[in-house]
Write an enzyme that holds these catalytic residues in place. Structure first.
Site, PDB file in Angstrom:
ATOM      1  N   HIS A 206     -20.879  12.643  -2.817  1.00  0.00           N
ATOM      2  CA  HIS A 206     -20.874  11.704  -3.943  1.00  0.00           C
ATOM      3  C   HIS A 206     -21.053  12.361  -5.301  1.00  0.00           C
ATOM      4  O   HIS A 206     -21.030  11.703  -6.318  1.00  0.00           O
ATOM      5  CB  HIS A 206     -21.976  10.658  -3.760  1.00  0.00           C
ATOM      6  CG  HIS A 206     -23.351  11.224  -4.004  1.00  0.00           C
ATOM      7  ND1 HIS A 206     -24.021  11.978  -3.073  1.00  0.00           N
ATOM      8  CD2 HIS A 206     -24.160  11.178  -5.075  1.00  0.00           C
ATOM      9  CE1 HIS A 206     -25.190  12.348  -3.559  1.00  0.00           C
ATOM     10  NE2 HIS A 206     -25.305  11.880  -4.775  1.00  0.00           N
TER      11      HIS A 206
HETATM   12  C1  UD1 Z   1     -27.390   8.682  -8.555  1.00  0.00           C
HETATM   13  C2  UD1 Z   1     -28.198   9.883  -9.033  1.00  0.00           C
HETATM   14  C3  UD1 Z   1     -28.012  11.044  -8.040  1.00  0.00           C
HETATM   15  C4  UD1 Z   1     -28.295  10.606  -6.622  1.00  0.00           C
HETATM   16  C5  UD1 Z   1     -27.438   9.395  -6.290  1.00  0.00           C
HETATM   17  C6  UD1 Z   1     -27.668   8.884  -4.892  1.00  0.00           C
HETATM   18  C7  UD1 Z   1     -28.410  10.095 -11.464  1.00  0.00           C
HETATM   19  C8  UD1 Z   1     -27.987  10.876 -12.637  1.00  0.00           C
HETATM   20  N1  UD1 Z   1     -27.766  10.354 -10.325  1.00  0.00           N
HETATM   21  O1  UD1 Z   1     -26.019   9.036  -8.595  1.00  0.00           O
HETATM   22  O2  UD1 Z   1     -28.895  12.070  -8.398  1.00  0.00           O
HETATM   23  O3  UD1 Z   1     -27.999  11.672  -5.748  1.00  0.00           O
HETATM   24  O4  UD1 Z   1     -27.768   8.351  -7.231  1.00  0.00           O
HETATM   25  O5  UD1 Z   1     -26.786   7.823  -4.617  1.00  0.00           O
HETATM   26  O6  UD1 Z   1     -29.295   9.281 -11.575  1.00  0.00           O
HETATM   27  N2  UD1 Z   1     -22.461   2.044  -7.837  1.00  0.00           N
HETATM   28  C9  UD1 Z   1     -22.214   0.895  -7.117  1.00  0.00           C
HETATM   29  N3  UD1 Z   1     -23.275   0.254  -6.541  1.00  0.00           N
HETATM   30  C10 UD1 Z   1     -24.556   0.687  -6.676  1.00  0.00           C
HETATM   31  C11 UD1 Z   1     -24.798   1.848  -7.424  1.00  0.00           C
HETATM   32  C12 UD1 Z   1     -23.746   2.524  -7.993  1.00  0.00           C
HETATM   33  O7  UD1 Z   1     -21.070   0.470  -6.976  1.00  0.00           O
HETATM   34  O8  UD1 Z   1     -25.475   0.045  -6.131  1.00  0.00           O
HETATM   35  C13 UD1 Z   1     -21.315   2.777  -8.428  1.00  0.00           C
HETATM   36  C14 UD1 Z   1     -21.023   2.392  -9.838  1.00  0.00           C
HETATM   37  O9  UD1 Z   1     -19.657   2.475 -10.040  1.00  0.00           O
HETATM   38  C15 UD1 Z   1     -21.680   3.473 -10.655  1.00  0.00           C
HETATM   39  C16 UD1 Z   1     -21.499   4.678  -9.738  1.00  0.00           C
HETATM   40  O10 UD1 Z   1     -21.604   4.156  -8.414  1.00  0.00           O
HETATM   41  O11 UD1 Z   1     -21.090   3.615 -11.890  1.00  0.00           O
HETATM   42  C17 UD1 Z   1     -22.515   5.733  -9.922  1.00  0.00           C
HETATM   43  O12 UD1 Z   1     -23.842   5.212  -9.860  1.00  0.00           O
HETATM   44  P1  UD1 Z   1     -25.022   5.943 -10.692  1.00  0.00           P
HETATM   45  O13 UD1 Z   1     -26.308   5.245 -10.465  1.00  0.00           O
HETATM   46  O14 UD1 Z   1     -24.603   6.136 -12.106  1.00  0.00           O
HETATM   47  O15 UD1 Z   1     -25.051   7.382 -10.069  1.00  0.00           O
HETATM   48  P2  UD1 Z   1     -24.882   7.934  -8.573  1.00  0.00           P
HETATM   49  O16 UD1 Z   1     -23.592   8.642  -8.469  1.00  0.00           O
HETATM   50  O17 UD1 Z   1     -25.190   6.882  -7.559  1.00  0.00           O
END
Ligand code: UD1
Length: 367
Positions: A206
């Site tokens: 991811h």
């Molecule tokens: C975040 C953490 C990362 C961790 C990961 C575990 C930061 C900078 N990164 O990354 O260290 O390893 O979580 O998962 O905090 N999204 C959904 N549903 C959700 C959450 C996210 O669809 O419940 C999608 C959204 O499009 C979002 C993208 O995933 O924009 C990324 O989510 P985000 O919380 O920004 O970062 P992660 O890649 O999950």
């Protein structure tokens, strides 16, 4: 009575806070509350973990959701300040290295609330990772540091953290693993997916550096297609990766290779069962490097650096270059040569949270 707030925001935070909550339950003079920033909000990325880890619902939910780094961090800060004014805690605990971690630390420290960082001191040395910036910034302003491995202790002392406030306690993520293993052993997930122990490779991916660029993601999927000729490949897909596979038109690689099983993100118990019974794990995660070491399962981590060096030094983890050649070489070697067996790192014994609670109650709060 003292009030302590622990912050959770994203998936890897839940298993670090659940055992801390249980540990504080033993102290009648402490009220421990969980605050959820809402960085992760899908049921599979959040709710499932509360159930699997027997964690009470958060006492406070902020619902900040997704956004750019600046937007997400800023939203958490604004909402967390309001929450702190309402809840008036005596102490705040943050865990890990996600955006919620730095956002809440910056807010609470400026409000004069003593703040402890659990999983402090880890460093990959790679400032291109958002998590590395979050780790450096959090550690440079918090008041107490709880450390999972020797490298964390060394990094903090080198950077001037006062040694009487740095505590090597072990790993709360491994506390959760010990707590949940008996349930994982009873899980039916392997049957549900049609898997037999040790006959599949478990994959998670991811990190933006691996999944945001169409070329890199396409090559990774092609490599999984090759691997699927030898082993069933099970890939619980993070929402970020799922969206990118679709938007870059890469679904066809999955459709053409039935031995790649793309499944929804799993809850904690199911995922633990899948990790424990896999032949090996291929990942770019932070925490999975530690969980596989604790389980004695070989792990190939598709990254050039790790902030968790103990998992490579004495555990079952191996870093492999995130290039097509590097990944192919790594997979070839694990399929064809002797595997790392590994040892359990010091203090990864299932009791880190008890140590943390005792130190906070007696030394930080003076109760
Ligand atoms: C975040 C953490 C990362 C961790 C990961 C575990 C930061 C900078 N990164 O990354 O260290 O390893 O979580 O998962 O905090 N999204 C959904 N549903 C959700 C959450 C996210 O669809 O419940 C999608 C959204 O499009 C979002 C993208 O995933 O924009 C990324 O989510 P985000 O919380 O920004 O970062 P992660 O890649 O999950």
């Amino acid at each position: 009575m003292k009030k302590i707030i622990s912050v959770v925001g994203a998936r890897p935070n839940f298993m670090k806070v659940a055992p801390i909550h249980r540990a504080f339950n033993k102290y009648p003079n402490v009220e421990h509350l969980i605050l959820h920033t809402g960085q992760h909000y899908d049921a599979a990325m959040s709710d499932a973990f509360f159930q699997d880890l027997d964690m009470p619902q958060p006492a406070y939910f902020m619902g900040v959701g997704s956004g750019s780094h600046a937007e997400q961090t800023a939203k958490v800060m604004v909402e967390f300040e309001k929450a702190m004014l309402e809840l008036k805690p005596d102490f705040v605990i943050v865990v890990g290295d996600v955006n919620s971690t730095i956002a809440c630390t910056l807010t609470s420290v400026k409000m004069g609330i003593p703040t402890a960082h659990v999983e402090a001191g880890l460093r990959s040395g790679d400032r291109g990772m958002p998590e590395e910036i979050n780790r450096i910034a959090t550690d440079s302003i918090c008041d107490y540091w709880f450390v999972t491995e020797q490298s964390g202790l060394d990094n903090l002392l080198q950077n001037g953290s006062p040694k009487e406030k740095v505590f090597f306690v072990g790993n709360t993520m491994i506390d959760s693993l010990h707590y949940a293993l008996p349930k994982a052993d009873k899980s039916d997930i392997l049957n549900e997916i049609g898997l037999k122990p040790k006959e599949y490779v478990l994959v998670t991916m991811h990190r933006p550096s691996n999944v945001d660029e169409p070329k890199q993601l396409g090559e990774l999927l092609e490599i999984l297609a090759e691997l699927s000729k030898d082993r069933i490949v099970v890939f619980p897909v993070h929402p970020r990766t799922r969206k990118n596979i679709a938007s870059h038109g890469l679904n066809r690689i999955i459709e053409q290779n039935p031995n790649i099983k793309l499944i929804d993100p799993q809850g904690y118990i199911s995922f633990l069962a899948m990790m424990k019974n896999s032949d090996f794990v291929l990942t770019d995660s932070g925490g999975i490097q530690e969980e596989t070491t604790a389980l004695g399962v070989p792990c190939m981590t598709i990254r050039t650096t790790t902030e968790r060096p103990i998992t490579c030094e004495i555990g079952t983890n191996t870093l492999i270059e995130p290039t097509s050649d590097g990944i192919r070489k790594g997979i070839h070697s694990i399929l064809n040569s002797r595997r790392k067996t590994g040892q359990i790192p010091p203090l990864w014994d299932g009791h880190a949270s008890d140590r943390i609670a005792e130190i906070i109650v007696t030394q930080c709060l003076g109760l």
